[in-house]
Design a protein around this motif. Structure first.
Motif, PDB file in Angstrom:
ATOM      1  N   ARG A  53       4.292  13.179  -7.837  1.00 41.29           N
ATOM      2  CA  ARG A  53       4.369  12.261  -8.967  1.00 41.29           C
ATOM      3  C   ARG A  53       3.489  11.048  -8.660  1.00 41.29           C
ATOM      4  O   ARG A  53       3.581  10.456  -7.577  1.00 41.29           O
ATOM      5  N   ILE A  54       2.657  10.696  -9.593  1.00 44.20           N
ATOM      6  CA  ILE A  54       1.745   9.570  -9.415  1.00 44.20           C
ATOM      7  C   ILE A  54       2.043   8.535 -10.492  1.00 44.20           C
ATOM      8  O   ILE A  54       1.904   8.814 -11.687  1.00 44.20           O
ATOM      9  N   ASP A  55       2.488   7.368 -10.074  1.00 46.86           N
ATOM     10  CA  ASP A  55       2.806   6.284 -11.001  1.00 46.86           C
ATOM     11  C   ASP A  55       1.823   5.120 -10.908  1.00 46.86           C
ATOM     12  O   ASP A  55       1.856   4.225 -11.757  1.00 46.86           O
ATOM     13  N   SER A  56       0.990   5.109  -9.863  1.00 41.07           N
ATOM     14  CA  SER A  56       0.031   4.014  -9.700  1.00 41.07           C
ATOM     15  C   SER A  56      -1.206   4.536  -8.994  1.00 41.07           C
ATOM     16  O   SER A  56      -1.144   5.476  -8.198  1.00 41.07           O
ATOM     17  N   PRO A  98       0.795  -1.234   0.000  1.00 43.82           N
ATOM     18  CA  PRO A  98       0.000   0.000   0.000  1.00 43.82           C
ATOM     19  C   PRO A  98       0.821   1.275   0.000  1.00 43.82           C
ATOM     20  O   PRO A  98       0.449   2.257  -0.657  1.00 43.82           O
ATOM     21  N   ASP A  99       1.954   1.296   0.705  1.00 46.31           N
ATOM     22  CA  ASP A  99       2.748   2.520   0.784  1.00 46.31           C
ATOM     23  C   ASP A  99       3.409   2.882  -0.543  1.00 46.31           C
ATOM     24  O   ASP A  99       3.924   4.002  -0.701  1.00 46.31           O
ATOM     25  N   MET A 100       3.402   1.966  -1.513  1.00 45.67           N
ATOM     26  CA  MET A 100       3.995   2.235  -2.821  1.00 45.67           C
ATOM     27  C   MET A 100       3.019   2.930  -3.769  1.00 45.67           C
ATOM     28  O   MET A 100       3.411   3.364  -4.859  1.00 45.67           O
ATOM     29  N   LEU A 101       1.779   3.058  -3.391  1.00 46.63           N
ATOM     30  CA  LEU A 101       0.778   3.655  -4.263  1.00 46.63           C
ATOM     31  C   LEU A 101       1.022   5.153  -4.449  1.00 46.63           C
ATOM     32  O   LEU A 101       1.466   5.848  -3.536  1.00 46.63           O
ATOM     33  N   GLY A 102       0.674   5.642  -5.640  1.00 42.97           N
ATOM     34  CA  GLY A 102       0.759   7.077  -5.873  1.00 42.97           C
ATOM     35  C   GLY A 102      -0.477   7.802  -5.399  1.00 42.97           C
ATOM     36  O   GLY A 102      -0.415   8.952  -4.961  1.00 42.97           O
ATOM     37  N   ALA A 103      -1.633   7.137  -5.481  1.00 38.89           N
ATOM     38  CA  ALA A 103      -2.893   7.759  -5.068  1.00 38.89           C
ATOM     39  C   ALA A 103      -3.949   6.678  -4.901  1.00 38.89           C
ATOM     40  O   ALA A 103      -3.881   5.612  -5.523  1.00 38.89           O
ATOM     41  N   VAL A 104      -4.925   6.973  -4.070  1.00 37.14           N
ATOM     42  CA  VAL A 104      -6.108   6.132  -3.921  1.00 37.14           C
ATOM     43  C   VAL A 104      -7.322   6.968  -4.276  1.00 37.14           C
ATOM     44  O   VAL A 104      -7.475   8.099  -3.787  1.00 37.14           O
TER      45      VAL A 104
END
Length: 432
Positions: A406-409, A315-321
């Motif tokens: 930066r959002i990658d995921s 979860p901490d690797m997410l760019g956004a939820v």
């Protein structure tokens, strides 16, 4: 050369017909400007003092949707399936002219449609009006019902598709010449997640060379609206177009709407080989029974965590939820707990587009996937409209202004009115 994994599935075309207008850019602009596209409920055949707000597709766009369907097919469609055809055409156009070279039998079509087994009030109103004025038809009940189905003379089995669950599949496949692998799913956001999962499976197993996924529907049907109202799911509309107040203390229900979204999916290597530009990589979906089915927020958080783990992520690797944020007390309370359990002070930012466009049913998850390329390009996450303070100290809800990063995921979360919850995971495509 592509650096994608061999089974990477990417989106190369997006089409959208939504309350915000045509195309994902219109949705993105409205979200960035925190400008809801919800308005007073209106319908030429239905009057209601209790259903006050709705996410209507603009009238001029509805006309474009109807005009996009060949004239001889129009009597077999409904307004939201016309929108589905227009969205599919836009998605195919963006995918590039070389897409047309793919043989029709290698084009997969996977549709998600809201449950529309009941004919709308409009169809019977028109039929009764004709019965009153046309002496050749009269008031014979069978003829009235036949007219409502689009054939005043007799029941033609083909006309049944205009009300049953495969209407979107039938109309898009005929209008746009799909003759390959196909599947149709029914009922709100869960249908869209299932259609996406089936498309991923079919592409990875070689059942098709391209997959068009379409989600379409409308809650503008009298029996649907009455059922949601009786269940206490709808906002009283006291704030007008600002009535869908996701996660806010004064939330009192959701505002439903209508729309259609279409995506062209293909294997990354195939896309690059034909010169198409990958917009987003779709990793996978999860769907399971939710609170109404006896499954709590902790179990749903674990389901999302399992989806991430399947793709080497935490979860901490997410760019956004992107939260569902339906705006009902029940759904939002459960989702706040789900997010707290899933993210655990990771400071991954959480936002929701729901107050802008409403609860869209089968088009909802695809609309959020359509926003992913905008998030990747802009490097910011717009705030949740109308939310001034975070409802949970341990979760980073975006309020007030956009969050620059930066959002990658992207992980998007969804809940349905029929007791299911799901998640969709996507990431920035990596091609050179």
């Amino acid at each position: 050369m592509s650096t994608e994994t061999p089974d990477a599935i990417v989106v190369t075309g997006i089409g959208a017909v939504l309350p915000t207008g045509r195309g994902p850019e219109a949705l993105w602009t409205a979200w960035r400007e925190t400008r809801p596209a919800l308005s007073s409920y209106r319908d030429p055949y239905v009057r209601s003092r209790r259903i006050t707000q709705f996410g209507h597709v603009p009238d001029e766009l509805q006309k474009l949707g109807r005009d996009s369907v060949p004239h001889k097919l129009r009597k077999f469609g409904t307004p939201f399936t016309f929108n589905a055809v227009l969205a599919a055409q836009d998605a195919q156009r963006q995918a590039g002219k070389s897409w047309e070279a793919i043989p029709e039998e290698r084009r997969g079509l996977y549709v998600a449609q809201d449950d529309s087994t009941d004919l709308g009030a409009a169809a019977f109103t028109k039929a009764l009006d004709k019965a009153r004025t046309d002496t050749t038809v009269g008031a014979d009940l069978q003829r009235v019902v036949a007219e409502a189905f689009g054939n005043a003379a007799t029941f033609n089995p083909f006309t049944v598709i205009r009300a049953l669950n495969n209407n979107t599949l039938a109309l898009v496949s005929i209008a746009e010449r799909f003759r390959g692998d196909c599947a149709a799913f029914v009922q709100d956001a869960g249908a869209a997640l299932s259609a996406l999962q089936r498309a991923l499976f079919s592409l990875r197993n070689g059942h098709c060379d391209t997959a068009v996924v379409v989600g379409a529907g409308s809650y503008n049907e009298a029996l649907k609206l009455a059922g949601l109202y009786r269940a206490g799911q709808l906002s009283a509309g006291g704030h007008g177009g600002d009535s869908l107040r996701s996660f806010a203390p004064d939330r009192d229900g959701t505002v439903v709407g209508e729309g259609a979204v279409a995506l062209v999916l293909e294997r990354a290597a195939d896309a690059v080989a034909r010169g198409a530009r990958p917009l987003v990589e779709v990793l996978g979906t999860r769907l399971r029974p939710a609170l109404d089915g006896g499954v709590g927020p902790a179990d749903l958080a674990e389901s999302a965590r399992t989806l991430l783990a399947a793709h080497g992520m935490t979860p901490d690797m997410l760019g956004a939820v992107l939260a569902d944020g339906k705006g009902t007390v029940h759904h939002d309370t459960a989702e706040i707990e789900l997010l707290r359990t899933l993210l655990k002070d990771s400071r991954v930012p959480v936002s929701s587009v729901r107050p802008i466009v409403g609860t869209l049913g089968a088009a909802g998850p695809l609309a959020e996937l359509a926003l992913a390329p905008e998030l990747f390009a802009a490097g910011e996450l717009p705030p949740i409209a109308h939310l001034s303070t975070s409802p949970d100290e341990g979760t980073d809800f975006v309020t007030g202004s956009a969050r620059k990063r930066r959002i990658d995921s992207v992980l998007s979360l969804h809940s349905t009115f029929n007791g299911f919850a799901g998640a969709l995971l996507a990431k920035r495509p990596h091609t050179i």
